[in-house]
Design a protein around this motif. Structure first.
Motif, mmCIF file in Angstrom:
data_model
loop_
_atom_site.group_PDB
_atom_site.id
_atom_site.type_symbol
_atom_site.label_atom_id
_atom_site.label_comp_id
_atom_site.label_asym_id
_atom_site.label_seq_id
_atom_site.Cartn_x
_atom_site.Cartn_y
_atom_site.Cartn_z
ATOM 1 N N ALA A 230 0.822 -1.223 0.000
ATOM 2 C CA ALA A 230 0.000 0.000 0.000
ATOM 3 C C ALA A 230 0.853 1.269 0.000
ATOM 4 C CB ALA A 230 -0.967 -0.015 1.185
ATOM 5 N N PRO A 231 1.869 1.353 0.897
ATOM 6 C CA PRO A 231 2.690 2.576 0.853
ATOM 7 C C PRO A 231 3.425 2.738 -0.479
ATOM 8 C CG PRO A 231 3.056 1.382 2.899
ATOM 9 C CD PRO A 231 2.250 0.496 2.019
ATOM 10 N N ILE A 232 3.852 1.614 -1.092
ATOM 11 C CA ILE A 232 4.585 1.707 -2.365
ATOM 12 C C ILE A 232 3.681 2.301 -3.441
ATOM 13 C CG2 ILE A 232 5.675 0.409 -4.229
ATOM 14 C CD1 ILE A 232 6.622 -1.592 -2.098
ATOM 15 N N TRP A 233 2.457 1.800 -3.556
ATOM 16 C CA TRP A 233 1.535 2.318 -4.561
ATOM 17 C C TRP A 233 1.113 3.740 -4.238
ATOM 18 C CZ3 TRP A 233 -1.225 -2.989 -4.575
ATOM 19 C CH2 TRP A 233 -0.672 -3.780 -5.594
ATOM 20 N N LEU A 234 0.963 4.000 -2.927
ATOM 21 C CA LEU A 234 0.603 5.358 -2.536
ATOM 22 C C LEU A 234 1.710 6.324 -2.960
ATOM 23 C CD1 LEU A 234 -1.301 7.282 -1.024
ATOM 24 C CD2 LEU A 234 -0.019 6.772 1.055
ATOM 25 N N TYR A 235 2.949 5.881 -2.815
ATOM 26 C CA TYR A 235 4.081 6.729 -3.188
ATOM 27 C C TYR A 235 4.066 7.025 -4.688
ATOM 28 C CZ TYR A 235 8.809 8.467 -3.751
ATOM 29 O OH TYR A 235 9.891 9.247 -4.070
ATOM 30 N N GLN A 236 3.596 6.060 -5.479
ATOM 31 C CA GLN A 236 3.521 6.281 -6.923
ATOM 32 C C GLN A 236 2.465 7.320 -7.273
ATOM 33 O OE1 GLN A 236 2.949 2.521 -8.876
ATOM 34 N NE2 GLN A 236 4.976 1.789 -8.320
ATOM 35 N N TYR A 237 1.581 7.560 -6.350
ATOM 36 C CA TYR A 237 0.527 8.533 -6.590
ATOM 37 C C TYR A 237 0.863 9.863 -5.921
ATOM 38 C CZ TYR A 237 -4.230 9.939 -7.695
ATOM 39 O OH TYR A 237 -5.327 10.563 -8.228
ATOM 40 N N ARG A 238 2.137 10.047 -5.582
ATOM 41 C CA ARG A 238 2.510 11.195 -4.772
ATOM 42 C C ARG A 238 2.303 12.538 -5.488
ATOM 43 N NH1 ARG A 238 6.808 8.849 -6.886
ATOM 44 N NH2 ARG A 238 8.483 10.070 -7.838
ATOM 45 N N HIS A 239 2.048 12.561 -6.783
ATOM 46 C CA HIS A 239 1.872 13.833 -7.467
ATOM 47 C C HIS A 239 0.624 14.563 -6.969
ATOM 48 C CE1 HIS A 239 -0.541 11.004 -9.873
ATOM 49 N NE2 HIS A 239 -1.346 12.024 -10.021
ATOM 50 N N ASP A 240 -0.320 13.807 -6.417
ATOM 51 C CA ASP A 240 -1.482 14.434 -5.804
ATOM 52 C C ASP A 240 -1.194 14.555 -4.312
ATOM 53 O OD1 ASP A 240 -5.030 14.216 -6.325
ATOM 54 O OD2 ASP A 240 -3.967 15.085 -4.622
ATOM 55 N N LEU A 241 -0.798 15.763 -3.917
ATOM 56 C CA LEU A 241 -0.286 15.963 -2.551
ATOM 57 C C LEU A 241 -1.333 15.642 -1.492
ATOM 58 C CD1 LEU A 241 2.477 16.830 -1.621
ATOM 59 C CD2 LEU A 241 1.632 19.158 -1.378
ATOM 60 N N VAL A 242 -2.581 16.014 -1.755
ATOM 61 C CA VAL A 242 -3.635 15.798 -0.750
ATOM 62 C C VAL A 242 -3.836 14.304 -0.528
ATOM 63 C CG1 VAL A 242 -6.074 16.098 -0.244
ATOM 64 C CG2 VAL A 242 -4.777 17.968 -1.267
ATOM 65 N N VAL A 243 -3.987 13.555 -1.623
ATOM 66 C CA VAL A 243 -4.197 12.106 -1.503
ATOM 67 C C VAL A 243 -3.008 11.467 -0.814
ATOM 68 C CG1 VAL A 243 -4.374 9.953 -2.816
ATOM 69 C CG2 VAL A 243 -5.723 11.939 -3.493
ATOM 70 N N PHE A 244 -1.843 11.878 -1.222
ATOM 71 C CA PHE A 244 -0.627 11.264 -0.671
ATOM 72 C C PHE A 244 -0.519 11.538 0.822
ATOM 73 C CE2 PHE A 244 3.421 9.367 -0.708
ATOM 74 C CZ PHE A 244 4.271 10.127 0.080
ATOM 75 N N CYS A 245 -0.711 12.778 1.233
ATOM 76 C CA CYS A 245 -0.561 13.126 2.656
ATOM 77 C C CYS A 245 -1.628 12.445 3.509
ATOM 78 C CB CYS A 245 -0.641 14.647 2.839
ATOM 79 S SG CYS A 245 0.797 15.496 2.187
ATOM 80 N N MET A 246 -2.854 12.457 3.012
ATOM 81 C CA MET A 246 -3.921 11.822 3.784
ATOM 82 C C MET A 246 -3.684 10.321 3.893
ATOM 83 S SD MET A 246 -7.319 13.812 2.404
ATOM 84 C CE MET A 246 -8.542 12.857 3.258
ATOM 85 N N GLY A 247 -3.334 9.710 2.758
ATOM 86 C CA GLY A 247 -3.096 8.276 2.766
ATOM 87 C C GLY A 247 -1.921 7.908 3.655
#
Lengths: 212, 642
Positions: free
Chosen positions: B307-324
């Motif tokens: 989950a953190p690995i995939w979340l990191y791939q989505y890091r361009h969306d700061l809000v989603v990344f920080c919340m996740g």
């Protein structure tokens, strides 16, 4: 017998200016306000009043004579040195004319003696102006006219009206009607030919009527 | 004393033992009895798996015992409470032999496991010497208090911290349950309607609903369901495995991971996962807790890593990344708390934050879809003639299928056709740069279109240097043929009159001037969406469209020699249908064409200028110039009058 002439002698130019005064001041009851940006003013000599302004050094006067009497005149204001046209003291020019400033001439001080205000004299004056300007390195003729007339007449002749929102203006707050800039492309040979033919038709018709 | 001050004092006092005469802290010297075995406990929060006597006794009934003293003043103070730290196992509490638990007789399942328990002690029960006995049931892997201090107090300010902790660590999970349920319901509903992100909606809905069993540990719910004290934990852990797997897959799909896309699409993989889960379920019903946990751990482990690995791939969306990331972190904090026996269980917050992350993602998707739909709608309208927009809007709003829309837009009626062609376009295209040719054509058609729109004539299509306009579309009975003919001829006239102005505008843009030829007819034509089913296009067809084209073709070099360019050829029927004589006067010269089948068509020529400038025009001009008395005058441009 009508003849047209470019008025090159100072005395002839003075007579044209006197004619303009007669038409504007005496016939139409109009006089310029003191201090106007054109320097348009009444001057006097022993023969009477005439109009003077700041553009004498680049004016070309055209006169129409009927039996050697000056009956109509108009002024072509050149701008080969890219100074301001007279109308620019009152409003801005449309983009086309601004870009081609040095190649645009302004026609003003159109005057016809009241007893000679007929279509053929008017047509002859227009014809003379256009043929004179045709020989100059000019792309546009422009003038200011009121609408509906003589504005619509100019449009029929092929003039284009300045359609900008600020295109309609008044020279003075005291003026009853506003005027618009209309311009004519001197690079469009077909249009010039048509305009000259129209004028010729009018002159010919009048001549036929006169002889009849 | 203000409430805030009371809370502050209460917190401070809670940290210290025996700091108030009204409070007795029972955090040392407990005795623990398991079966026949007894051991002294330094801290009440020792985990059962760490207490050897529990392991040896193999008993699930554990007793904590402590004696304590109260002086006379304390004993007589009204409103004595005992505050016990949270326990994951059910227990009864006796003071001086009296059960003060106030819970139902079957204390066999855990309830409100994150709550501090606050029990009132009847004053009559207390003496100078007292004892407290806590009888707990459960599984040694899960047993033990989650806090070291038992307080006996009459000071209500000591209750406030406990209440606050209960709200933020336990009771808030009820709110999270309601929110999670609502979100999952929403996700499943949307998944039904929206195909673009259906898998993600389903995963988020699944994750949101399967976290609820965990949140229910903060309630008394499991008492109604189970008698076994460890069953709720199996129950919620099983669903949590699905929760975290779903979260991980959700992040995987959102980040665009090909692996996850393949998993979500692959039936074999889904079959494998489904079989695994069903097997775990079967085992979990009867196996020891340890076996169950071992079977289910892989899903937690894999999810926790991936989950953190995939979340990191989505890091361009700061809000989603920080919340996740925050959500995952809070969940990990819970794990650490469990290992270190701290009572900081933020797992519910973590799961809620991750759920909200998903929800935020969907809000963004909705907004993007709405923008996309709006753009698509605007683009569609730009590609279709104006008269059909209202009809089309109504059909789309009603959810009509394409077949029905096509049927509704089809029809035939009396229409006018105007073809406008740029003369010598081929020569221009051969001699000028393509960009200039393109911009000239665009500018010309834009100018023409503006005139046509003003006169109620709609653009249909353009082919090369030619444009096809139509008047009378979808007007039916509303517009008579006479009015239709008039508007069309007015459009033609305005275009002829405007050619000079158009060329002036072209020159202002450093583009070449053009000449036009215009042909126009009136007659019954067919209209609608035409073309192969893979690419429909709105068109108007029929005999009179062909005639309009033939009139255009007739304006060739020979025609120009007589009539010049910048000219219109309009069908005789169009002239005769127009009742306005002023307009008819503009089209005076008769011109006839004969097609290859020998059919003759009559038309009238309209020229660029209203040719008739006669004596009266000059007189009007003279009157206008010399009768009103205003001539150019004074006032500088920059004066107050503007």
């Amino acid at each position: 017998m009508l003849k047209s002439q470019i008025l090159s002698r100072p005395l002839d130019v003075l007579e044209a200016k006197r004619l303009v005064y007669k038409v504007y001041a005496n016939s139409l009851g109009w006089l310029p306000e003191p201090g106007n940006p054109s320097g348009f003013r009444v001057a006097q000599d022993k023969n009477g009043a005439f109009f003077e302004d700041n553009f004498g050094n680049r004016s070309i006067w055209v006169g129409i004579y009927s039996h050697d009497e000056l009956v109509a005149t108009a002024r072509i204001l050149t701008n080969f040195q890219e100074e301001s046209h007279e109308v620019e003291h009152y409003t801005s020019l449309p983009k086309m004319l601004t870009v081609a400033k040095a190649k645009a001439v302004e026609i003003n001080r159109v005057a016809i003696l009241p007893n000679f205000q007929s279509p053929d004299i008017f047509a002859f004056l227009i014809q003379s102006l256009v043929t004179t300007i045709e020989e100059m390195p000019v792309d546009f003729i422009f003038t200011t006219v009121a609408f509906p007339e003589p504005g619509n007449f100019c449009k029929k002749l092929g003039f284009v009206r300045d359609d900008r929102p600020i295109g309609e203006f008044k020279y003075s707050a005291k003026d009853k009607t506003s005027v618009s800039i209309v311009y004519f492309e001197m690079t469009n040979k077909a249009k010039i030919e048509r305009l000259l033919n129209i004028c010729e038709d009018i002159i010919t018709q009048a001549s036929k009527r006169a002889s009849a | 004393m203000s409430v805030c001050k009371k809370i502050a004092v209460g917190f401070a006092m809670t940290m210290l033992s025996n700091v108030s005469l009204a409070t007795v802290s029972l955090n040392h010297a407990w005795k623990l009895r398991a079966g026949t075995k007894e051991v002294a406990l330094e801290n009440i929060d020792s985990r059962w798996r760490d207490i050897s006597v529990i392991d040896e006794s193999n008993s699930n009934d554990i007793e904590y015992y402590k004696e304590f003293s109260l002086d006379e003043a304390q004993r007589k103070e009204p409103g004595q409470f005992i505050i016990v730290p949270p326990s994951w196992m059910p227990y009864q509490i006796f003071v001086n032999g009296q059960d003060i638990s106030e819970i139902r007789a079957n204390h066999s399942t855990p309830e409100k496991i994150y709550s501090y328990r606050i029990y009132r002690i009847p004053n009559a029960l207390l003496g100078n010497e007292n004892n407290v006995k806590i009888l707990a049931k459960g599984e040694k892997i899960l047993g033990g208090f989650r806090g070291s201090e038992v307080l006996v107090t009459s000071h209500k300010s000591y209750l406030i911290p406990a209440y606050l902790k209960n709200f933020f660590l336990n009771d808030v999970l009820i709110i999270f349950s309601i929110l999670s349920f609502s979100i999952s319901l929403t996700c499943f509903l949307i998944a039904k309607m929206e195909s673009a992100h259906r898998r993600q909606y389903i995963l988020l809905g699944l994750a949101s609903i399967t976290i609820i069993p965990h949140h229910l540990l903060s309630t008394s719910f499991y008492g109604w369901l189970f008698e076994n004290p460890t069953a709720p934990f199996r129950f919620h852990l099983f669903f949590q495995a699905i929760t975290w797997t779903s979260f991980a897959l959700f992040y995987g799909l959102t980040s665009g991971s090909e692996t996850v896309v393949r998993i979500s699409q692959g039936r074999k993989m889904l079959g494998f996962v489904g079989t695994y889960i069903l097997s775990v379920l079967a085992f979990s019903l009867y196996s020891p807790f340890g076996v169950f946990f071992t079977l289910i751990s892989p899903l937690f482990a894999i999810s926790a890593i991936i989950a953190p690995i995939w979340l990191y791939q989505y890091r361009h969306d700061l809000v989603v990344f920080c919340m996740g990331a925050s959500g995952i972190t809070l969940s990990v904090v819970s794990l650490i708390s469990d290992v270190t026996t701290l009572n900081i269980y933020t797992h519910g917050y973590g799961a809620m934050l991750i759920t909200l992350t998903g929800f935020y993602f969907f809000i963004k998707t909705f907004v993007r879809s709405a923008k996309r739909d709006r753009s698509a709608g605007e683009l569609l309208k730009l590609m279709l003639p104006d008269p059909i927009h209202l009809t089309l809007d109504a059909l789309i709003d009603a959810g009509a299928p394409v077949v029905q829309i096509r049927e509704k837009l089809r029809g035939d009626s009396t229409l006018t056709n105007i073809f406008i062609d740029i003369c010598s376009y081929g020569k221009m295209a051969n001699t000028l740069p393509p960009r200039i040719v393109y911009e000239t054509r665009s500018s010309v058609f834009q100018f023409i279109n503006a005139i046509m729109i003003r006169n109620g004539v709609a653009f249909i299509k353009s082919i090369g240097d030619s444009a096809h306009f139509v008047g009378g579309l979808y007007q039916g009975e509303k517009t008579s043929n006479s009015l239709l003919a008039k508007h069309t001829l007015l459009a033609v006239m305005e275009l002829l009159d405007g050619i000079d102005a158009m060329n002036i505008h072209l020159k202002e843009k450093d583009l070449p001037g053009v000449k036009l030829k215009i042909s126009a007819t009136i007659g019954v034509c067919e209209f609608g969406l035409e073309g192969p089913s893979s690419q429909l296009r709105y068109d108007v067809q029929g005999h009179w469209v062909n005639v309009t084209k033939r009139l255009e073709d007739a304006m060739d070099q020979r025609f120009y020699e007589t009539y010049s360019q910048n000219v219109a050829l309009v069908a005789a029927a169009l002239i005769t249908k127009c009742e306005d004589l002023t307009i008819r006067k503009r089209f005076r010269d008769l011109f006839a064409i004969t097609d290859k089948n020998g059919i003759k068509y009559e038309a009238y020529v309209g020229r660029q200028y209203a040719e008739v400038i006669d004596h009266s025009d000059f007189m009007r001009a003279i009157y206008g110039q010399f009768s009103h008395g205003d001539v150019p005058e004074t006032k500088p441009k920059n004066a107050a009058n503007g």
